[in-house]
Design a protein around this motif. Structure first.
Motif, PDB file in Angstrom:
ATOM      1  N   GLN A 254     -40.237   5.574 -28.873  1.00  0.00           N
ATOM      2  CA  GLN A 254     -40.178   5.416 -27.419  1.00  0.00           C
ATOM      3  C   GLN A 254     -39.598   4.037 -27.090  1.00  0.00           C
ATOM      4  O   GLN A 254     -39.357   3.221 -27.977  1.00  0.00           O
ATOM      5  CB  GLN A 254     -41.578   5.565 -26.818  1.00  0.00           C
ATOM      6  N   ASN A 257     -42.773   1.675 -27.779  1.00  0.00           N
ATOM      7  CA  ASN A 257     -43.691   1.886 -28.896  1.00  0.00           C
ATOM      8  C   ASN A 257     -43.251   3.087 -29.723  1.00  0.00           C
ATOM      9  O   ASN A 257     -42.231   3.727 -29.420  1.00  0.00           O
ATOM     10  CB  ASN A 257     -45.122   2.092 -28.390  1.00  0.00           C
ATOM     11  N   ARG A 259     -44.674   6.738 -30.991  1.00  0.00           N
ATOM     12  CA  ARG A 259     -45.711   7.725 -30.707  1.00  0.00           C
ATOM     13  C   ARG A 259     -45.809   8.728 -31.855  1.00  0.00           C
ATOM     14  O   ARG A 259     -44.786   9.242 -32.328  1.00  0.00           O
ATOM     15  CB  ARG A 259     -45.399   8.465 -29.402  1.00  0.00           C
ATOM     16  N   ARG A 261     -47.562  12.334 -32.776  1.00  0.00           N
ATOM     17  CA  ARG A 261     -48.278  13.493 -32.232  1.00  0.00           C
ATOM     18  C   ARG A 261     -48.398  14.572 -33.293  1.00  0.00           C
ATOM     19  O   ARG A 261     -47.524  14.734 -34.140  1.00  0.00           O
ATOM     20  CB  ARG A 261     -47.558  14.051 -30.997  1.00  0.00           C
ATOM     21  N   GLN A 270     -51.740  13.610 -29.010  1.00  0.00           N
ATOM     22  CA  GLN A 270     -51.496  12.311 -29.612  1.00  0.00           C
ATOM     23  C   GLN A 270     -52.499  12.061 -30.720  1.00  0.00           C
ATOM     24  O   GLN A 270     -53.712  12.189 -30.538  1.00  0.00           O
ATOM     25  CB  GLN A 270     -51.587  11.219 -28.547  1.00  0.00           C
ATOM     26  N   ASP A 273     -53.253   5.832 -31.348  1.00  0.00           N
ATOM     27  CA  ASP A 273     -52.804   4.984 -30.253  1.00  0.00           C
ATOM     28  C   ASP A 273     -51.350   4.598 -30.493  1.00  0.00           C
ATOM     29  O   ASP A 273     -50.894   4.549 -31.652  1.00  0.00           O
ATOM     30  CB  ASP A 273     -53.670   3.719 -30.184  1.00  0.00           C
ATOM     31  N   PRO A 274     -50.573   4.308 -29.416  1.00  0.00           N
ATOM     32  CA  PRO A 274     -49.156   3.934 -29.610  1.00  0.00           C
ATOM     33  C   PRO A 274     -49.019   2.772 -30.597  1.00  0.00           C
ATOM     34  O   PRO A 274     -49.767   1.787 -30.528  1.00  0.00           O
ATOM     35  CB  PRO A 274     -48.712   3.532 -28.198  1.00  0.00           C
TER      36      PRO A 274
END
Length: 486
Positions: A254, A257, A259, A261, A270, A273-274
């Motif tokens: 992103q 950050n 991500r 999933r 998710q 955490d990012p």
């Protein structure tokens, strides 16, 4: 008076004899009178509430430990006579909770246990045949026995039943659920801590430090990867996905950050955490290294595979990379063949439907289509059918992209489009190999469809799949091709 006294004595004897030893003990001790005891028995039968609970409600007093013990002893004796199997008394027999938990985790799921009110206790491998001892509140429950046999028989185990009271069952299942909750909390806390520790040590990263092993064990890799935090982080992502039994891992760069999933039961959520933006190149490069992809190529999509060991079993991953605005997105499809048990009887529980399907796949020629969306079990269904037909007298050939299952005794071909080895080409080659049964992983083009239909009409049994948005949906692709099965 003389006539009434014998009559009263007769009535008293009758009242005494109509109760169990437990009931007689309660009446004799004055805990309840005969009428209250009779009411409690009727209420317990009607409502299904435990007799002890009804008695305490009627009398307004609690039963003593001695009376509880007498009631349970009588209850177990009656259950033993009723079902003709041995009974389990937790106050007398010591149950190995570690073994019980392992059996629930690896063999008989907690969902089965809770649905049928049963608990696996032990494996008896020295018996002939080897058996699994299961304590059941209702050993005569046919549905429970069918579910257990479907699980145990393919693995060479037979079912050995015991009877257990509802109260003891509840005690054991609650104990397991409490332990499972503690384990999950500890695991999540451990993973969170370890990942943060890995991120703190990013400056020490050298992706070339660790030699690559195609069958590397994730647990061993994580224990010895303190000096390579991103290597360790990638291993933990894989291990968490396998522990949670997800189908896909999405690694998505992103703007601010990274991500991560997971897809489970068709739903993306998710997983962490990012993660910091600065680790995007290192994490995507690590995934490309272990999938044997070109780490210098960042402008074109790439596909690869990798294999890892997890809890003693081999797990394959199909890896796809895609250049995106903020970095390369990596998606991994988990192909956990060892966790999937092939067999139509495991997929189809209705006996009549199972018989119809078995008759269909036993025919000498024809075309059998399995339709549905991605991840719905099309390939698993077809391989279950192949396992039914697989024998030394049958020549079975498959063409797939990718090969998701390994079935001994059949010829499997992987599509390589860059070399011109596509579905249609391989299928035509199969027809010159004297096949009996053919499997085409997916019918994606008109030429493959025509060749499959021709093979089905010329003495071959052909299995294939079509992608549809739902299982009963018609495929608009075949209509566009102008093909018909009629």
């Amino acid at each position: 008076m003389s006539d009434s006294l014998p009559q009263r004595r007769s009535t008293a004897v009758t009242a005494k004899l109509e109760f169990s030893p437990f009931g007689n003990k309660l009446v004799q001790s004055g805990f309840v009178n005969s009428e209250q005891m009779r009411q409690a028995l009727i209420e317990s039968r009607k409502s299904g509430r435990p007799l002890t609970e009804v008695l305490e409600s009627i009398s307004g007093r609690q039963l003593s430990p001695e009376l509880y013990r007498l009631h349970k002893k009588q209850q177990l004796f009656e259950l033993k006579i009723l079902y003709g199997v041995e009974s389990l008394d937790l106050e007398v027999s010591q149950i190995g909770t570690t073994t019980m938990s392992q059996l629930i985790d690896t063999l008989i799921s907690v969902d089965i246990c809770r649905r049928h009110h049963l608990i696996p206790l032990a494996k008896n491998a020295d018996e002939n045949p080897p058996s699994v001892l299961v304590a059941m509140v209702d050993p005569d429950n046919l549905e429970a026995s069918d579910d257990l046999n479907h699980i145990l028989r393919p693995q060479g185990w037979t079912l050995q039943r015991m009877v257990i009271t509802q109260e003891d069952y509840q005690q054991l299942i609650n104990q397991y659920l409490d332990e499972m909750t503690v384990r999950q909390k500890h695991l999540e806390r451990e993973k969170f801590t370890d990942i943060n520790q890995d991120l703190e040590n990013l400056d020490n990263l050298n992706l070339d430090d660790a030699p690559e092993d195609k069958d590397a064990d994730l647990a061993a890799a994580m224990k010895g990867a303190e000096d390579a935090p991103v290597i360790n982080l990638v291993n933990r992502i894989l291990a968490k996905a396998l522990h949670e039994k997800v189908s896909d891992i999405h690694v998505e760069p992103q703007e601010e950050n990274l991500r991560i999933r997971f897809r489970k039961d068709g739903v993306l959520s998710q997983a962490f955490d990012p993660l910091p933006k600065k680790i995007i190149p290192a994490v995507t490069t690590r995934f490309k290294i272990i999938a044997n992809l070109d780490i210098a190529e960042r402008r074109l999509p790439q596909d690869g595979r990798m294999r890892r060991m997890f809890e003693g079993r081999k797990v394959d991953f199909r890896v796809s990379t895609l250049p995106s605005r903020y970095g390369e997105k990596v998606v991994l499809r988990i192909l956990d063949n060892s966790a999937t048990q092939l067999g139509l009887d495991k997929l189809i529980t209705d006996a009549e439907t199972l018989q119809i399907v078995k008759e269909m796949i036993s025919r000498p020629f024809g075309l059998i289509l399995v339709t549905g969306p991605t991840g719905s079990g099309k390939t698993t269904t077809l391989y279950s059918a192949l396992s039914e037909r697989n024998s030394s007298g049958i020549n079975i050939c498959t063409v797939e992209d990718p090969i998701e299952y390994s079935l001994p005794g059949i010829t499997q071909v992987q599509v390589i489009r860059e070399k011109g080895l596509d579905f249609a080409t391989t299928l035509r080659a199969f027809l010159r190999q004297d096949p009996d049964v053919l499997l085409v992983g997916e019918t994606r083009d008109k030429e493959t469809a025509k060749t499959a239909i021709e093979a089905a009409l010329t003495g071959h049994l052909v299995f294939t799949t079509l992608h549809t948005n739902d299982a009963p949906g018609r495929s608009p692709v075949w209509e566009k091709w102008g093909l018909s099965l009629s």
